[in-house]
Design a protein around this motif. Structure first.
Motif, PDB file in Angstrom:
ATOM      1  N   GLU A 179       0.781  -1.254   0.087  1.00 45.38           N
ATOM      2  CA  GLU A 179      -0.104   0.041   0.030  1.00 45.38           C
ATOM      3  C   GLU A 179       0.972   1.206   0.194  1.00 45.38           C
ATOM      4  O   GLU A 179       0.697   2.160  -0.837  1.00 45.38           O
ATOM      5  N   ALA A 180       1.916   1.269   0.784  1.00 50.11           N
ATOM      6  CA  ALA A 180       2.756   2.493   1.013  1.00 50.11           C
ATOM      7  C   ALA A 180       3.382   2.644  -0.519  1.00 50.11           C
ATOM      8  O   ALA A 180       3.703   3.751  -0.769  1.00 50.11           O
ATOM      9  N   LEU A 181       4.030   1.642  -1.124  1.00 55.10           N
ATOM     10  CA  LEU A 181       4.908   1.738  -2.296  1.00 55.10           C
ATOM     11  C   LEU A 181       3.632   2.215  -3.308  1.00 55.10           C
ATOM     12  O   LEU A 181       3.992   2.987  -4.046  1.00 55.10           O
ATOM     13  N   THR A 182       2.576   1.626  -3.414  1.00 57.71           N
ATOM     14  CA  THR A 182       1.430   2.121  -4.455  1.00 57.71           C
ATOM     15  C   THR A 182       1.172   3.575  -4.056  1.00 57.71           C
ATOM     16  O   THR A 182       1.242   4.475  -5.261  1.00 57.71           O
ATOM     17  N   MET A 183       0.837   4.199  -2.842  1.00 58.97           N
ATOM     18  CA  MET A 183       0.927   5.561  -2.403  1.00 58.97           C
ATOM     19  C   MET A 183       2.060   6.380  -3.096  1.00 58.97           C
ATOM     20  O   MET A 183       1.894   7.377  -3.828  1.00 58.97           O
ATOM     21  N   ILE A 184       3.217   5.846  -2.877  1.00 54.60           N
ATOM     22  CA  ILE A 184       4.194   6.614  -3.375  1.00 54.60           C
ATOM     23  C   ILE A 184       4.382   6.743  -4.997  1.00 54.60           C
ATOM     24  O   ILE A 184       4.533   7.881  -5.442  1.00 54.60           O
ATOM     25  N   ASP A 185       3.995   5.486  -5.565  1.00 56.97           N
ATOM     26  CA  ASP A 185       3.867   5.927  -6.995  1.00 56.97           C
ATOM     27  C   ASP A 185       2.895   6.562  -7.485  1.00 56.97           C
ATOM     28  O   ASP A 185       3.105   7.523  -8.333  1.00 56.97           O
ATOM     29  N   MET A 186       1.634   6.438  -7.053  1.00 57.41           N
ATOM     30  CA  MET A 186       0.501   7.283  -7.540  1.00 57.41           C
ATOM     31  C   MET A 186       0.831   8.764  -7.216  1.00 57.41           C
ATOM     32  O   MET A 186       0.569   9.636  -8.083  1.00 57.41           O
ATOM     33  N   ALA A 187       1.396   8.846  -5.870  1.00 57.58           N
ATOM     34  CA  ALA A 187       1.833  10.555  -5.456  1.00 57.58           C
ATOM     35  C   ALA A 187       2.853  10.823  -6.458  1.00 57.58           C
ATOM     36  O   ALA A 187       2.380  12.404  -6.988  1.00 57.58           O
ATOM     37  N   SER A 188       3.931  10.274  -6.627  1.00 57.09           N
ATOM     38  CA  SER A 188       4.799  11.125  -7.389  1.00 57.09           C
ATOM     39  C   SER A 188       4.702  10.953  -8.818  1.00 57.09           C
ATOM     40  O   SER A 188       5.232  11.813  -9.441  1.00 57.09           O
ATOM     41  N   LYS A 189       4.119  10.033  -9.418  1.00 58.11           N
ATOM     42  CA  LYS A 189       4.183   9.982 -10.857  1.00 58.11           C
ATOM     43  C   LYS A 189       2.782  10.571 -11.296  1.00 58.11           C
ATOM     44  O   LYS A 189       2.625  10.882 -12.540  1.00 58.11           O
ATOM     45  N   GLN A 190       1.720  10.528 -10.618  1.00 59.59           N
ATOM     46  CA  GLN A 190       0.447  11.055 -10.957  1.00 59.59           C
ATOM     47  C   GLN A 190      -0.126  12.054 -10.538  1.00 59.59           C
ATOM     48  O   GLN A 190      -0.213  13.164 -10.882  1.00 59.59           O
ATOM     49  N   ILE A 191      -0.050  12.177  -9.027  1.00 59.91           N
ATOM     50  CA  ILE A 191      -0.903  13.238  -8.551  1.00 59.91           C
ATOM     51  C   ILE A 191       0.011  14.528  -8.465  1.00 59.91           C
ATOM     52  O   ILE A 191      -0.505  15.733  -9.085  1.00 59.91           O
ATOM     53  N   ILE A 192       1.016  14.435  -7.972  1.00 63.08           N
ATOM     54  CA  ILE A 192       1.994  15.596  -7.926  1.00 63.08           C
ATOM     55  C   ILE A 192       2.471  16.247  -9.381  1.00 63.08           C
ATOM     56  O   ILE A 192       2.050  17.446  -9.626  1.00 63.08           O
ATOM     57  N   PRO A 193       2.592  15.560 -10.411  1.00 62.48           N
ATOM     58  CA  PRO A 193       2.778  16.189 -11.624  1.00 62.48           C
ATOM     59  C   PRO A 193       1.544  16.799 -12.243  1.00 62.48           C
ATOM     60  O   PRO A 193       1.607  17.917 -12.679  1.00 62.48           O
ATOM     61  N   ALA A 194       0.480  16.125 -11.890  1.00 64.25           N
ATOM     62  CA  ALA A 194      -0.852  16.671 -12.551  1.00 64.25           C
ATOM     63  C   ALA A 194      -1.042  17.869 -11.906  1.00 64.25           C
ATOM     64  O   ALA A 194      -1.579  19.235 -12.422  1.00 64.25           O
ATOM     65  N   VAL A 195      -0.842  17.890 -10.435  1.00 61.23           N
ATOM     66  CA  VAL A 195      -1.116  19.282  -9.430  1.00 61.23           C
ATOM     67  C   VAL A 195      -0.294  20.350 -10.018  1.00 61.23           C
ATOM     68  O   VAL A 195      -0.482  21.424 -10.360  1.00 61.23           O
ATOM     69  N   MET A 196       1.156  19.931 -10.476  1.00 61.94           N
ATOM     70  CA  MET A 196       2.061  21.018 -10.704  1.00 61.94           C
ATOM     71  C   MET A 196       1.656  21.705 -12.140  1.00 61.94           C
ATOM     72  O   MET A 196       2.017  22.721 -12.143  1.00 61.94           O
ATOM     73  N   LYS A 197       1.258  20.727 -12.937  1.00 62.68           N
ATOM     74  CA  LYS A 197       0.780  21.221 -14.284  1.00 62.68           C
ATOM     75  C   LYS A 197      -0.192  22.447 -14.011  1.00 62.68           C
ATOM     76  O   LYS A 197      -0.134  23.486 -14.564  1.00 62.68           O
ATOM     77  N   TYR A 198      -1.115  21.792 -13.275  1.00 68.32           N
ATOM     78  CA  TYR A 198      -2.264  22.704 -13.038  1.00 68.32           C
ATOM     79  C   TYR A 198      -2.106  24.020 -12.476  1.00 68.32           C
ATOM     80  O   TYR A 198      -2.471  25.209 -12.592  1.00 68.32           O
ATOM     81  N   ALA A 199      -1.262  23.964 -11.364  1.00 72.59           N
ATOM     82  CA  ALA A 199      -0.706  25.044 -10.631  1.00 72.59           C
ATOM     83  C   ALA A 199       0.035  26.228 -11.608  1.00 72.59           C
ATOM     84  O   ALA A 199      -0.183  27.383 -11.630  1.00 72.59           O
ATOM     85  N   GLY A 200       0.878  25.521 -12.608  1.00 66.31           N
ATOM     86  CA  GLY A 200       1.604  26.449 -13.560  1.00 66.31           C
ATOM     87  C   GLY A 200       0.663  27.208 -14.311  1.00 66.31           C
ATOM     88  O   GLY A 200       1.049  28.277 -14.575  1.00 66.31           O
ATOM     89  N   ARG A 201      -0.362  26.420 -14.699  1.00 61.13           N
ATOM     90  CA  ARG A 201      -1.437  27.155 -15.606  1.00 61.13           C
ATOM     91  C   ARG A 201      -1.949  28.404 -14.673  1.00 61.13           C
ATOM     92  O   ARG A 201      -1.991  29.373 -15.238  1.00 61.13           O
ATOM     93  N   LEU A 202      -2.416  27.874 -13.594  1.00 60.48           N
ATOM     94  CA  LEU A 202      -2.947  29.090 -12.502  1.00 60.48           C
ATOM     95  C   LEU A 202      -2.103  30.126 -12.395  1.00 60.48           C
ATOM     96  O   LEU A 202      -2.552  31.347 -12.496  1.00 60.48           O
ATOM     97  N   ALA A 203      -0.698  29.883 -12.461  1.00 62.48           N
ATOM     98  CA  ALA A 203       0.122  31.084 -12.195  1.00 62.48           C
ATOM     99  C   ALA A 203       0.039  31.791 -13.261  1.00 62.48           C
ATOM    100  O   ALA A 203       0.148  33.278 -13.151  1.00 62.48           O
ATOM    101  N   LYS A 204       0.152  31.187 -14.517  1.00 61.42           N
ATOM    102  CA  LYS A 204       0.251  32.057 -15.850  1.00 61.42           C
ATOM    103  C   LYS A 204      -1.014  32.862 -15.812  1.00 61.42           C
ATOM    104  O   LYS A 204      -0.930  34.224 -16.290  1.00 61.42           O
ATOM    105  N   ASP A 205      -2.211  32.356 -15.287  1.00 59.67           N
ATOM    106  CA  ASP A 205      -3.605  33.218 -15.319  1.00 59.67           C
ATOM    107  C   ASP A 205      -3.300  34.233 -14.454  1.00 59.67           C
ATOM    108  O   ASP A 205      -3.764  35.446 -14.772  1.00 59.67           O
ATOM    109  N   VAL A 206      -2.693  33.920 -13.430  1.00 58.79           N
ATOM    110  CA  VAL A 206      -2.534  35.123 -12.404  1.00 58.79           C
ATOM    111  C   VAL A 206      -1.536  36.464 -12.853  1.00 58.79           C
ATOM    112  O   VAL A 206      -2.269  37.426 -12.878  1.00 58.79           O
ATOM    113  N   ASN A 207      -0.738  36.047 -13.900  1.00 55.21           N
ATOM    114  CA  ASN A 207       0.340  37.088 -14.264  1.00 55.21           C
ATOM    115  C   ASN A 207      -0.612  37.676 -15.226  1.00 55.21           C
ATOM    116  O   ASN A 207      -0.612  39.091 -15.353  1.00 55.21           O
TER     117      ASN A 207
END
Ligand code: ADP
Ligand code: MG
Length: 703
Positions: free
Chosen positions: A583-611
């Motif tokens: 379970e822990a390894l699966t969470m590490i995988d999902m967090a680092s390869k899926q959730i965090i990259p997706a959130v970063m991408k979205y946050a980047g877009r949001l930052a551009k919007d702010v500018n």
């Protein structure tokens, strides 16, 4: 509409039943089979050959190409190794199929890859499977074609049980012997056997296959490790017993058909409390067969789901925030001359044998409540027991108003003069029939409830084998019967001794009786005051297996040896650590390869919007606020993720299994929770189209 089913025609079609044996076997061999099935002993070598040949002929006629010894290793699921019926060719080159009595009776799978908890070293890989004649052979249809499955027990070279069936069979023999002593003492001289009846109610979830395949957590662990709550959960109480959706209905129809063909008497189906959750209950059968059939039910549920492009989740807690799944273990004792020892009749106060049996059961459950709780524990079930939904981790017995009243009279005066009656059901509508109500209402929160003519042990987890719970139940009650029978056999006056035993047991063990709300905090306090154990987790419960009390009990009745108990405990620790690690390894995988990259991408877009918005000369506060919240949660996730990786590293340095299991429970699990919380918060902040996998709403409401 799909094809109609004739249940009478298909029932047991794929089972080598006694009826089929009667048709196909010489009379004397058939008689031998019946006698061994009912009263033990061994088939002669000649008869075994005859049975094997008849079984093979029937199987081949029905399309079987292979046979397998089907067994239940300590993984909790079933195992099989297929051999074909292909024999040697005759001189004209025609193939002669073969299957001997020896092959029927004995198998020799290489057992080194099954968990043994130190019972066997890998270099001593010999393990034997032996035919359990009491559970009928059946044909399994799958992608691998048709296979003849022979239910077997699985033991090591030195005779130690490496499976769940062997101890169950031993416990059935133990309780049979002791219960027979009791019924004989009470004057029954026609009964020759006391059978344990078991009826399991199996809960499960169904989700869409494609969606489930997009979630690593469902693929690797069978439960969701991330997921924010959908706008709607189970609060409307509109799913329980609700109209069954068409897609699920079609699944249930196929499932029933498959199970009936396999001789599983499945009877009841309905929607359960949580969205996407359902239940199936067969009619009760002899414990050993019921346990085998429950394995078949779980296997078939998963297989049929695939045909319907769904995934069947048997995990105890696939989704946070809605109910998890359990398996109610309905249990009673019936003599072969038709008396249910747990049937109180209309006037339990006059049914002395019933009261005696009841007193024994109460004593057994009180004395060994730790073992009973242990028998229902598994890693997944830790999310349920004591977690404020299904029963608490404290064992108590619900008797209901009528019996509690009888018990109170007995404790207070030594005599029960009356039994409360149910009275007429009054609806206030003259056209509705009036009928006699049950004397007792139900209680849904009790872990061990008397329900009319049986006990319902409600703690067992949905994915667990029912073998352990019934093995323990049988053994603890066998002990209580044995101690009582010892006294009765020596008693000068039978009636007085019966009376004294009932009063004594009820008085001494009344603390185990609880009719109130088992989910309340008040009960946890009250139980503590009464001195009832409250064992929070599977791995803490594991220690109960090797107490002096447990070893004495199980060795006395020949159910488990000390070594077998120790090995089982070791396997619990191993399984626990392995499960949380995955379970822990699966969470590490999902967090680092899926959730965090997706959130970063979205946050980047949001930052551009702010500018852009700021450049346009407008206040970008809403975007800024959202971005800040996202960044906050992202930091929390990163922090937890880094910590989880470090602790995973620490875990790999621990070699003692018990220590490792506790490390996972006490150190690793809290970090997993700390990783999940910000991720779930982020799911609520990020654009749905950017979320990397299907959400709870997608899985539970749009499956
Ligand atoms: P409920 O949901 O009301 O508890 P179900 O009908 O779903 O009841 O399931 C009850 C289970 O108990 C069934 O499997 C049934 O066959 C079983 N059962 C009934 N009588 C006995 C008995 N005497 N011994 C063991 N199991 C029993
Ligand atoms: Mg029930």
């Amino acid at each position: 509409m799909s094809d109609r089913v004739n249940v009478e025609e298909i029932f047991g079609q794929n089972v080598f039943t006694l009826a089929k044996m009667r048709e196909r076997l010489p009379k004397n061999v058939y008689k031998e089979v019946v006698s061994v099935t009912e009263h033990g002993g061994e088939l002669s070598k000649e008869s075994a050959d005859v049975v094997a040949n008849a079984m093979k002929e029937w199987a081949v006629e029905n399309g079987a190409t292979h046979y397998t010894h089907w067994f239940q290793p300590l993984t909790g699921i079933t195992a099989e190794k297929h051999d074909s019926f292909v024999g040697s060719a005759d001189k004209d080159g025609r193939m002669i199929t073969s299957f001997s009595g020896k092959e029927l009776i004995k198998g020799e799978p290489d057992a080194s890859s099954f968990p043994s908890g130190g019972l066997r070293a890998t270099f001593e890989a010999r393990g034997y499977t032996t035919w359990d004649i009491t559970s009928p052979a059946f044909l399994k249809e799958s992608g691998a074609g048709v296979t003849l499955c022979i239910p077997t027990a699985f033991c090591s070279y030195t005779g130690e049980a490496l499976d769940k069936k062997t101890p169950l069979l031993r416990s059935m023999e133990a309780i049979n012997k002791q219960a027979l002593r009791i019924v004989k003492l009470f004057g029954n001289d026609t009964a020759t056997k006391v059978n344990v009846s078991v009826g399991p109610e199996q809960e499960y979830f169904l989700v869409d296959w494609d969606k489930s395949m997009k979630r690593e957590d469902l693929i690797f662990t069978g439960r969701t490790l991330f997921g924010a709550q959908p706008p709607k959960g189970q609060e409307m109480e509109d799913h329980y017993f609700g109209v069954i959706r068409e897609r699920v209905g079609e699944y249930m129809k196929d499932l029933n058909e498959e199970l009936w063909k396999l001789g599983v008497p499945d009877k009841t189906q309905h929607n359960e409390v949580a969205p996407g959750q359902h239940e199936l209950a067969p009619i009760y059968e002899t414990a050993n067969i019921a346990v085998d059939h429950n394995q078949i039910i779980m296997e078939t549920m998963k297989r049929v789901a695939e045909h319907h492009h769904m995934r069947c989740l048997l995990h105890e807690k696939p989704f946070a925030g809605v109910n998890g799944s359990g398996k109610h273990d309905n249990w009673s004792l019936c003599t072969d001359d038709g008396v249910n020892l747990l049937d109180p009749g209309d006037t339990p106060n006059k049914n002395i044998q019933f009261l005696f049996v009841l007193a024994c059961v109460l004593k057994a459950v009180d004395k060994h409540s730790d073992l009973l709780r242990q028998s229902a524990s598994d890693v997944g079930n830790d999310h349920r027991l004591g977690a404020n939904e299904a029963p608490p981790a404290i064992i108590s017995v619900f008797l209901g108003e009528q019996l509690e009243d009888v018990v109170r009279q007995l404790i207070e005066t030594g005599e029960a003069k009356s039994s409360k009656r149910g009275g007429k059901l009054k609806t206030g509508v003259s056209t509705l029939p009036q009928f006699e109500k049950d004397a007792t209402d139900r209680n849904r929160t009790s872990p061990f409830a008397f329900t009319g003519n049986k006990f319902e042990f409600r703690m067992v987890g949905s994915s667990d084998s029912m073998a352990s719970s019934n093995t323990t139940l049988n053994t603890i009650v066998a002990e209580a019967f044995c101690e009582a029978a010892d006294r009765l056999e020596k008693a000068k006056n039978f009636d007085t001794e019966v009376h004294d035993i009932i009063k004594e047991y009820l008085t001494e063990h009344q603390r185990i009786i609880f009719n109130g709300d088992g989910y309340s905090d008040a009960w946890v306090k009250e139980a503590k005051r009464r001195g009832l154990p409250n064992i929070a987790s599977t791995i803490e419960a594991a220690d109960t297996l090797t107490t002096k009390k447990a070893i004495e009990l199980f060795e006395k009745f020949g159910v488990y040896t000390k070594t077998e108990l120790e090995s089982r405990k070791e396997i619990i620790f191993e399984t626990y650590a392995k499960t949380i690690n995955i379970e822990a390894l699966t969470m590490i995988d999902m967090a680092s390869k899926q959730i965090i990259p997706a959130v970063m991408k979205y946050a980047g877009r949001l930052a551009k919007d702010v500018n852009e918005i700021t450049n346009a000369g407008v206040d970008a506060k809403p975007q800024m606020d959202e971005l800040k919240e996202i960044q906050d949660n992202l930091s929390k996730m990163k922090k937890a993720l880094d910590k989880l990786k470090i602790y995973e590293g620490k875990a790999s340095a621990i070699s003692d299994q018990r220590e490792l299991a506790f490390f996972y429970k006490d150190e690793v699990r809290p970090i997993m929770d700390a990783l999940r919380a910000p991720a779930d918060a982020l799911e609520m902040l990020v654009d749905k189209n950017d979320w990397p996998f299907p959400t709870y709403a997608d899985l539970l409401f749009e499956g």
